[in-house]
Motif scaffolding. Structure first.
Motif, PDB file in Angstrom:
ATOM      1  N   GLU A 183      42.025  32.017  39.037  1.00  0.00           N
ATOM      2  CA  GLU A 183      42.432  30.686  39.484  1.00  0.00           C
ATOM      3  C   GLU A 183      42.908  30.668  40.937  1.00  0.00           C
ATOM      4  OE1 GLU A 183      42.412  31.071  35.205  1.00  0.00           O
ATOM      5  OE2 GLU A 183      43.490  32.208  36.763  1.00  0.00           O
ATOM      6  N   ILE A 184      43.421  31.785  41.435  1.00  0.00           N
ATOM      7  CA  ILE A 184      43.899  31.838  42.821  1.00  0.00           C
ATOM      8  C   ILE A 184      43.168  32.907  43.623  1.00  0.00           C
ATOM      9  CG2 ILE A 184      46.174  30.914  42.288  1.00  0.00           C
ATOM     10  CD1 ILE A 184      47.249  33.800  42.363  1.00  0.00           C
ATOM     11  N   ALA A 185      41.990  33.320  43.135  1.00  0.00           N
ATOM     12  CA  ALA A 185      41.167  34.328  43.825  1.00  0.00           C
ATOM     13  C   ALA A 185      41.943  35.621  44.074  1.00  0.00           C
ATOM     14  CB  ALA A 185      40.627  33.776  45.147  1.00  0.00           C
ATOM     15  N   ALA A 186      42.825  35.972  43.131  1.00  0.00           N
ATOM     16  CA  ALA A 186      43.658  37.160  43.291  1.00  0.00           C
ATOM     17  C   ALA A 186      43.028  38.360  42.593  1.00  0.00           C
ATOM     18  CB  ALA A 186      45.056  36.920  42.736  1.00  0.00           C
ATOM     19  N   ARG A 187      43.127  39.507  43.230  1.00  0.00           N
ATOM     20  CA  ARG A 187      42.642  40.747  42.622  1.00  0.00           C
ATOM     21  C   ARG A 187      43.363  41.931  43.272  1.00  0.00           C
ATOM     22  NH1 ARG A 187      37.524  40.636  43.992  1.00  0.00           N
ATOM     23  NH2 ARG A 187      37.645  42.086  45.750  1.00  0.00           N
ATOM     24  N   VAL A 188      43.706  42.902  42.447  1.00  0.00           N
ATOM     25  CA  VAL A 188      44.220  44.164  42.960  1.00  0.00           C
ATOM     26  C   VAL A 188      43.478  45.282  42.241  1.00  0.00           C
ATOM     27  CG1 VAL A 188      46.120  44.213  41.283  1.00  0.00           C
ATOM     28  CG2 VAL A 188      46.278  45.563  43.394  1.00  0.00           C
ATOM     29  N   SER A 189      43.056  46.294  42.986  1.00  0.00           N
ATOM     30  CA  SER A 189      42.309  47.411  42.394  1.00  0.00           C
ATOM     31  C   SER A 189      42.808  48.724  42.970  1.00  0.00           C
ATOM     32  CB  SER A 189      40.808  47.270  42.649  1.00  0.00           C
ATOM     33  OG  SER A 189      40.514  47.360  44.029  1.00  0.00           O
ATOM     34  N   LEU A 190      42.746  49.759  42.147  1.00  0.00           N
ATOM     35  CA  LEU A 190      43.120  51.107  42.549  1.00  0.00           C
ATOM     36  C   LEU A 190      41.979  52.039  42.171  1.00  0.00           C
ATOM     37  CD1 LEU A 190      45.288  53.086  43.649  1.00  0.00           C
ATOM     38  CD2 LEU A 190      46.077  53.343  41.274  1.00  0.00           C
ATOM     39  N   THR A 191      41.475  52.793  43.145  1.00  0.00           N
ATOM     40  CA  THR A 191      40.308  53.651  42.920  1.00  0.00           C
ATOM     41  C   THR A 191      40.585  55.065  43.420  1.00  0.00           C
ATOM     42  OG1 THR A 191      38.793  51.778  43.140  1.00  0.00           O
ATOM     43  CG2 THR A 191      37.851  53.974  43.383  1.00  0.00           C
ATOM     44  N   TYR A 192      40.185  56.036  42.605  1.00  0.00           N
ATOM     45  CA  TYR A 192      40.309  57.453  42.965  1.00  0.00           C
ATOM     46  C   TYR A 192      38.913  58.030  43.184  1.00  0.00           C
ATOM     47  CZ  TYR A 192      41.028  62.489  42.409  1.00  0.00           C
ATOM     48  OH  TYR A 192      41.029  63.841  42.588  1.00  0.00           O
TER      49      TYR A 192
END
Length: 375
Positions: A183-192
């Motif tokens: 709804e607010i174009a929010a995203r958080v990602s963590l990549t190894y």
């Protein structure tokens, strides 16, 4: 807004990475993985660095010349949406590379050079749960080759040493998690990204003879935290933090590291690098149905010690990237221009640990284009 800005951070892969820590040229972002539906993307561009300095010889004005040579790059990404939850991505890119040559006018390091080429292929799957969490993971294959020459007064008896690392394949893996609020174009990602170990067929030569052997080289592991969120209507804030374990990257050919009389006894090998942490923050703005723009800033602090390998003669960087995004129907064209101010450094050759040259006022310009199509 979400359709326009879903992969706005992907431009950072194209235009922003210029002579990063170690020999990194791109941060191995997985941004295409978050595009909607089926998606294919082509990227290309070029970088023109300027890295120069002077020998540290009392009473002698000897210049190193512009030691960092320009380079081009290209990449391709393809994402396939199997169903509402499962998707797959294939990415080809060139994250590591080097093209360093010291001019013959340099008495200390003239003739020293390094040429490294690599291409990385990543294949992974992403599974999205109903609660907006997702997991992703897969394999990464890397093809690489290189050649290094050590020359000049700074290398003493080692001057004239050459090593060729024949092309080699290595494999590793990638894994991560993400959380989204559509709804607010929010995203958080963590990549190894795991280390990738190569075993090169190696040919070494010097004034004392030649040697054919094998050399194991491990590209560094890394963690990347990326995020974005809408902060106002048609406005997006995005950024990332990336840590790379360069201290585990060692190139130690046999002749160079074994003790005399069979070798030179340089235990650290060709390079000894420090770990890096890179911070990026930016803002994207949608102007109308077709045009959007972004501006982003990057900061990679110096390692605290200006003495570095002559094969990676910068220390830290600050950068700004400005981009324009044109969207029409299912096609998106992103063009970015980057300016990077590269940190000062003093190349040293070890044993003793004394600066041999002084590199100041280094910078670089980069231009990148991405063409994406959704279907």
């Amino acid at each position: 807004m979400k359709r326009t800005f879903t992969s706005i951070g992907a431009l950072l892969v194209t235009a922003a990475p210029v002579l990063a820590g170690g020999i990194e040229r791109a941060p191995q972002s997985l941004a295409p993985m978050f595009e909607k539906g089926n998606y294919v993307e082509f990227s290309f561009g070029g970088v023109d660095p300027s890295v120069s300095g002077r020998d540290l010889i009392p009473g002698v004005d000897a210049r190193t010349g512009d030691v960092a040579k320009g380079y081009g790059f290209a990449g391709i990404s393809y994402k396939h949406q199997f169903n509402d939850n499962l998707s797959g991505v294939f990415i080809m890119e060139q994250p590591f590379g080097a093209d360093i040559r010291y001019d013959s006018s340099s008495m200390m390091l003239g003739g020293t050079s390094a040429k490294v080429d690599s291409t990385t292929y990543t294949a992974l799957l992403r599974y999205k749960f109903e609660n907006n969490f997702s997991v992703h993971g897969g394999i990464r294959g890397s093809h690489a080759e290189g050649e290094v020459n050590l020359s000049g007064l700074a290398y003493g008896p080692i001057s004239g040493y050459n090593v060729k690392l024949d092309n080699s394949w290595g494999f590793g893996w990638v894994a991560g998690v993400a959380y989204e609020i559509p709804e607010i174009a929010a995203r958080v990602s963590l990549t190894y990204n795991s280390p990738i170990e190569h075993e090169f067929d190696t040919h070494e030569s010097s004034a004392f003879g030649t040697l054919d052997d094998k050399t194991k080289v491990k590209t560094p592991r890394s963690w990347t935290l990326e995020g974005q969120t809408g902060i106002a209507e048609d406005t997006l804030l995005f950024g990332s933090i990336r840590w790379v374990n360069w201290s585990e990257f060692r190139v130690r050919p046999t002749m160079l590291v074994v003790a005399p009389p069979n070798g030179f006894g340089v235990d650290e090998g060709l390079v000894a690098l420090e770990d890096t942490t890179t911070y990026t923050i930016g803002v994207g703005r949608k102007f109308n149905d077709n045009w959007s723009g972004t501006v982003s800033f990057l900061y990679e602090p110096s390692t605290g010690d200006d003495m570095v390998s002559p094969l990676a003669p910068t220390n830290g960087r600050k950068a700004i990237t400005v981009a324009a995004i044109y969207t029409r129907d299912n096609m998106k064209i992103t063009t970015g221009v980057n300016y990077t101010k590269l940190g000062s450094a003093d190349p040293e050759t070890g044993t003793p640990d004394v600066a041999r040259a002084r590199m100041r006022d280094s910078d670089a310009w980069g231009v990148g284009v991405r063409v994406g199509y959704s279907f």
